[in-house]
Structures are given as structure tokens and as C-alpha cells.
Design an enzyme around this catalytic site. Structure first.
Site, PDB file in Angstrom:
ATOM      1  N   SER A  80       0.862  -1.177   0.000  1.00 39.15           N
ATOM      2  CA  SER A  80       0.000   0.000   0.000  1.00 39.15           C
ATOM      3  C   SER A  80       0.897   1.226   0.000  1.00 39.15           C
ATOM      4  CB  SER A  80      -0.863   0.009   1.266  1.00 39.15           C
ATOM      5  OG  SER A  80      -1.486   1.270   1.423  1.00 39.15           O
ATOM      6  N   TYR A  93      -1.688  -0.366  10.235  1.00 40.17           N
ATOM      7  CA  TYR A  93      -1.846  -0.765   8.830  1.00 40.17           C
ATOM      8  C   TYR A  93      -0.600  -0.359   8.036  1.00 40.17           C
ATOM      9  CZ  TYR A  93      -3.739  -1.105   4.121  1.00 40.17           C
ATOM     10  OH  TYR A  93      -3.933  -1.430   2.796  1.00 40.17           O
TER      11      TYR A  93
END
Ligand SMILES: NC(=O)c1ccc[n+]([C@@H]2O[C@H](COP(=O)([O-])OP(=O)(O)OC[C@H]3O[C@@H](n4cnc5c(N)ncnc54)[C@H](OP(=O)(O)O)[C@@H]3O)[C@@H](O)[C@H]2O)c1
Length: 207
Positions: A80, A93
Site C-alpha cells: 500500500s 496498517y
């Protein structure tokens, strides 16, 4: 369930049993959690790290040895943009995805001289149920969410060409490089942009 005891072993075993061998792994299972880190329940920390990081590493550990033995294979990890720059309110995350980038770098050193390629495909925001599932909608103006098909094309690029890093959309390579080259400058710009965004939200809420 890759987070369950024996889940990764079960998946890898099924894949080999059905196909005979695994030439490529695209490790895309992932979950999010958004909010200030100090409010994050400890069990959520474990869950995000287990699904996003540990299960990916375990799948690679299970499927890589036969690739090395055959001298060829593809590992594509879904990272990501948050793993490149660290996003506020997504600390765990971001950490899970950043760890995948470092893991991939290390593995490439170990696999030098083989034709096993390790790629990380790092999307910005993608139009999927991801945000609904994590319980917090996507609220940033940039990057705008792209389609899952666009990310799939990035995965194809990684599989076919063995490219080390694919960012989707491609322009995200610029902030990723800026962060790598000048993290202080990047942080200052990101903080300014966040303050500006908060002010806009406040003004809109006041109307
Ligand atoms: N959407 C975004 O904006 C965005 C941005 C950057 C990176 N990513 C990454 O892209 C990947 C795919 O996410 P998405 O956007 O497609 O989100 P999604 O629609 O919520 O899909 C998540 C996927 O992960 C699987 N998964 C979650 N927990 C699992 C578990 N414990 N065991 C096995 N599979 C599990 C889900 O399987 P089930 O459906 O069977 O639960 C689903 O296939 C993730 O790694 C995510 O971090 C997404």
C-alpha cells in the site's frame, strides 16, 4: 481464514494438491483499521498484523522453497502507499505494509542469482469494500480511488515483467521517492495538507 491456526498451511497445501505446483503467489489478503493509535484495541493490532504481515510471510515461506528448487517463480505482495509514507490514523496498517516492502527487499538479496522475482504492488486508494469493512470511510481528496481492475493490471505487470515495485496509480512513485529522499520535508508537507484538509472539513461542517 489465513489468520486461523493452520490456515496458511491449508491454503498452500490445497493449491499444490489441485494444481501440482505453484508458479506464482499473489498475496493480497488484507484488512484495515483506522483511528488514533492510542485508541486501537490490542486485539485489533494483532489481527491487522496477523492478516497483513504474518500470513503473507508464512505463505511465502511455504511456497518459496519449490520455486527456489526449480530456479524460477513469482512472488507478488500487495502493499500500500501507506507502507511507503506512513499515514496518520493508520499506524498499524502502515507498519504492516511497510514491513512487506522491507521483507521484499531482503528476500531479493537472498534470491539474487535465481529467477525467482519478488514484487510489491502498492495501490493508493482502491474502490473496493475495504473501507466499509474496516468501518471508516475513505475521506482524503487525493489520491482518488482507482478501480480494482487498474490494480490487477499492476499485478499483471509484476507477474509478467517481474518489476520490483509497482505503484498504482503510477504518479504515487513521486511522493514515495520524495519520502525516501527527504522524509522531513515530506512530513512537513503532509502535516500542512492534513491541517488544510481539517480546516476545509470544519468550514463545510459549519455550513
Ligand atoms: N482498497 C484500498 O484502498 C487498498 C489500498 C491499498 C492497498 N490495499 C490492499 O489490497 C488488498 C486487497 O484489499 P481490497 O481493497 O480488495 O479489500 P477487500 O475488498 O476488503 O478485500 C480483502 C481481501 O482479503 C481477504 N481476507 C481478509 N482477511 C482474511 C483472512 N483472515 N483470511 C483470508 N483472506 C482474508 C478477503 O477475503 P474474504 O472476502 O473471503 O473475506 C478479501 O479477498 C489488501 O491487502 C489491502 O490492504 C487496498
Amino acid at each position: 481464514d489465513l489468520a486461523a491456526e493452520g490456515g496458511c498451511e491449508h491454503l498452500a497445501g490445497e493449491a499444490v494438491a489441485r494444481a501440482g505446483r505453484v508458479d506464482a503467489l499473489v498475496a493480497g489478503a488484507g484488512i484495515g483499521w483506522a483511528g488514533p493509535f492510542v485508541t486501537m484495541p490490542p486485539e485489533e493490532i494483532d489481527r491487522v498484523l496477523t492478516v497483513n504481515l504474518t500470513s503473507t510471510l508464512r505463505l511465502v515461506r511455504l511456497l518459496l522453497p519449490p520455486m527456489v528448487a526449480r530456479g524460477t517463480g513469482r512472488l507478488v505482495l500487495i502493499g500500500s502507499m501507506a507502507g511507503w509514507v506512513g499515514v496518520g490514523d493508520e499506524a498499524v496498517y502502515s507498519a504492516s505494509k511497510g514491513a512487506l516492502l522491507t521483507f521484499a527487499d531482503s528476500l531479493r538479496r537472498e534470491l539474487a542469482g535465481t529467477r525467482v522475482r519478488v514484487s510489491v504492488v502498492s495501490p493508493g486508494a482502491v474502490d473496493t469494500p475495504f473501507f466499509a469493512r474496516r468501518g471508516t470511510p475513505y475521506h482524503r481528496r487525493r489520491p482518488r480511488p482507482v478501480s480494482a481492475e487498474r490494480v490487477a493490471r499492476g499485478v499483471r505487470e509484476a507477474l509478467v515483467r517481474g518489476r520490483e515495485n509497482v505503484l498504482v496509480p503510477g504518479w504515487l512513485a513521486l511522493p514515495a521517492r520524495l519520502h525516501g529522499a527527504a522524509p522531513g520535508l515530506f512530513g512537513a508537507v503532509a502535516d500542512r495538507a492534513a491541517a488544510y484538509g481539517a480546516e476545509i472539513t470544519r468550514l463545510v461542517d459549519c455550513r
